[in-house]
Design a protein around this motif. Sequence first.
Motif, mmCIF file in Angstrom:
data_model
loop_
_atom_site.group_PDB
_atom_site.id
_atom_site.type_symbol
_atom_site.label_atom_id
_atom_site.label_comp_id
_atom_site.label_asym_id
_atom_site.label_seq_id
_atom_site.Cartn_x
_atom_site.Cartn_y
_atom_site.Cartn_z
ATOM 1 N N UNK A 1 0.842 -1.196 0.000
ATOM 2 C CA UNK A 1 0.000 0.000 0.000
ATOM 3 C C UNK A 1 0.877 1.246 0.000
ATOM 4 N N UNK A 2 0.377 2.265 -0.676
ATOM 5 C CA UNK A 2 1.089 3.539 -0.704
ATOM 6 C C UNK A 2 0.075 4.655 -0.892
ATOM 7 N N UNK A 3 0.565 5.873 -0.801
ATOM 8 C CA UNK A 3 -0.290 7.040 -0.974
ATOM 9 C C UNK A 3 0.026 7.662 -2.335
ATOM 10 N N UNK A 4 -1.002 7.848 -3.148
ATOM 11 C CA UNK A 4 -0.850 8.577 -4.406
ATOM 12 C C UNK A 4 -1.241 10.009 -4.102
ATOM 13 N N UNK A 5 -0.276 10.912 -4.180
ATOM 14 C CA UNK A 5 -0.539 12.294 -3.779
ATOM 15 C C UNK A 5 -1.589 12.941 -4.671
ATOM 16 N N UNK A 6 -2.169 13.998 -4.167
ATOM 17 C CA UNK A 6 -3.210 14.710 -4.905
ATOM 18 C C UNK A 6 -2.671 15.324 -6.188
ATOM 19 N N UNK A 7 -1.348 15.507 -6.275
ATOM 20 C CA UNK A 7 -0.759 16.075 -7.490
ATOM 21 C C UNK A 7 -0.444 15.016 -8.540
ATOM 22 N N UNK A 8 -0.502 13.741 -8.178
ATOM 23 C CA UNK A 8 -0.260 12.653 -9.136
ATOM 24 C C UNK A 8 -1.398 12.576 -10.141
ATOM 25 N N UNK A 9 -1.064 12.189 -11.360
ATOM 26 C CA UNK A 9 -2.112 11.991 -12.357
ATOM 27 C C UNK A 9 -2.608 10.553 -12.238
ATOM 28 N N UNK A 10 -3.790 10.402 -11.668
ATOM 29 C CA UNK A 10 -4.374 9.089 -11.422
ATOM 30 C C UNK A 10 -5.569 8.907 -12.356
ATOM 31 N N UNK A 11 -5.610 7.773 -13.063
ATOM 32 C CA UNK A 11 -6.717 7.501 -13.978
ATOM 33 C C UNK A 11 -7.302 6.133 -13.677
ATOM 34 N N UNK A 12 -8.618 6.069 -13.608
ATOM 35 C CA UNK A 12 -9.289 4.771 -13.486
ATOM 36 C C UNK A 12 -9.270 4.119 -14.868
ATOM 37 N N UNK A 13 -9.101 2.815 -14.924
ATOM 38 C CA UNK A 13 -9.036 2.130 -16.216
ATOM 39 C C UNK A 13 -10.318 2.298 -17.009
ATOM 40 N N UNK A 14 -11.438 2.521 -16.330
ATOM 41 C CA UNK A 14 -12.706 2.700 -17.039
ATOM 42 C C UNK A 14 -12.757 4.021 -17.795
ATOM 43 N N UNK A 15 -11.830 4.944 -17.502
ATOM 44 C CA UNK A 15 -11.794 6.242 -18.175
ATOM 45 C C UNK A 15 -10.880 6.255 -19.386
ATOM 46 N N UNK A 16 -10.143 5.180 -19.613
ATOM 47 C CA UNK A 16 -9.146 5.129 -20.675
ATOM 48 C C UNK A 16 -9.714 4.397 -21.890
ATOM 49 N N UNK A 17 -9.389 4.895 -23.081
ATOM 50 C CA UNK A 17 -9.837 4.219 -24.303
ATOM 51 C C UNK A 17 -8.710 4.218 -25.328
ATOM 52 N N UNK A 18 -8.886 3.396 -26.363
ATOM 53 C CA UNK A 18 -7.888 3.278 -27.438
ATOM 54 C C UNK A 18 -8.424 3.934 -28.696
ATOM 55 N N UNK A 19 -7.537 4.595 -29.425
ATOM 56 C CA UNK A 19 -7.909 5.208 -30.693
ATOM 57 C C UNK A 19 -8.134 4.128 -31.745
ATOM 58 N N UNK A 20 -9.207 4.250 -32.488
ATOM 59 C CA UNK A 20 -9.439 3.368 -33.627
ATOM 60 C C UNK A 20 -9.756 4.244 -34.827
ATOM 61 N N UNK A 21 -9.932 3.616 -35.972
ATOM 62 C CA UNK A 21 -10.253 4.372 -37.175
ATOM 63 C C UNK A 21 -11.685 4.904 -37.122
ATOM 64 N N UNK A 22 -12.522 4.339 -36.248
ATOM 65 C CA UNK A 22 -13.888 4.839 -36.025
ATOM 66 C C UNK A 22 -13.944 5.509 -34.668
ATOM 67 N N UNK A 23 -14.924 5.104 -33.857
ATOM 68 C CA UNK A 23 -15.023 5.623 -32.491
ATOM 69 C C UNK A 23 -13.958 4.977 -31.613
ATOM 70 N N UNK A 24 -13.533 5.713 -30.575
ATOM 71 C CA UNK A 24 -12.578 5.144 -29.629
ATOM 72 C C UNK A 24 -13.241 3.985 -28.888
ATOM 73 N N UNK A 25 -12.438 2.985 -28.546
ATOM 74 C CA UNK A 25 -12.949 1.799 -27.857
ATOM 75 C C UNK A 25 -12.443 1.821 -26.414
ATOM 76 N N UNK A 26 -13.350 1.648 -25.438
ATOM 77 C CA UNK A 26 -12.918 1.623 -24.026
ATOM 78 C C UNK A 26 -11.912 0.498 -23.784
ATOM 79 N N UNK A 27 -10.988 0.750 -22.873
ATOM 80 C CA UNK A 27 -9.964 -0.232 -22.549
ATOM 81 C C UNK A 27 -10.581 -1.553 -22.088
ATOM 82 N N UNK A 28 -11.715 -1.488 -21.406
ATOM 83 C CA UNK A 28 -12.395 -2.706 -20.958
ATOM 84 C C UNK A 28 -12.750 -3.595 -22.152
ATOM 85 N N UNK A 29 -13.191 -2.993 -23.255
ATOM 86 C CA UNK A 29 -13.523 -3.754 -24.463
ATOM 87 C C UNK A 29 -12.264 -4.362 -25.080
ATOM 88 N N UNK A 30 -11.160 -3.607 -25.055
ATOM 89 C CA UNK A 30 -9.888 -4.124 -25.588
ATOM 90 C C UNK A 30 -9.453 -5.338 -24.762
#
Length: 138
Positions: free
Chosen positions: A36-65
Motif C-alpha cells: 500500500x502507498x499514498x498517491x498524492x493529490x498532485x499525481x495523475x491518477x486515472x481509473x481504467x474505465x476512463x481510458x480508451x484506445x484510438x481506432x479508425x472509427x469511435x474510440x474503444x474503451x480499454x475494458x472492451x480491448x
Amino acid sequence: MELKDILAISGQPGLYKYVAQSTRGVIVESLLDGKRSNASATSRVSALTEISMFTEGDDIPLAEVFTRIYAHTGGKEAISHRESPEALKAFFAEVLPEYDRERVHVSDIKKCVSWYNILLGAGFTEFKLPEQEQAQQE
C-alpha cells in the motif's frame, strides 16, 4: 474487486487498487506486490474505465480491448510487453484490427498488454464498464 476501482498512476509502473481517500490524495494497493502507498493529490491518477484506445472509427474503451484480448488468448496471458515492437503490433492488429496505427504507439500497446497480464494475474476474467454492469443487473 471491479475494474472501476483499478487505477493507473502516471510515472509509476503497474496497476493499483483504490483503497481509501486520504488527506493528501488516495491510498492505493499495488496489484503486483500488494504493498500500500499514498498517491498524492498532485499525481495523475486515472481509473481504467476512463481510458480508451484510438481506432479508425469511435474510440474503444480499454475494458472492451481487454475483453477482446481475453477472447483472443482463450483466457490465458497475452504476449509479454517486452516482445519486439513488430511482434506487439502484429498481436494488437489481430486483437483490434481497426486500431489507429498513427495515434496508437508501441508504448501504448506495451502498457495495454502489460495491464491485461497484471489484471489476469489478479484474478480478473471479466472486464466490464460500470454501465454494462448496471444493464446486466436490471
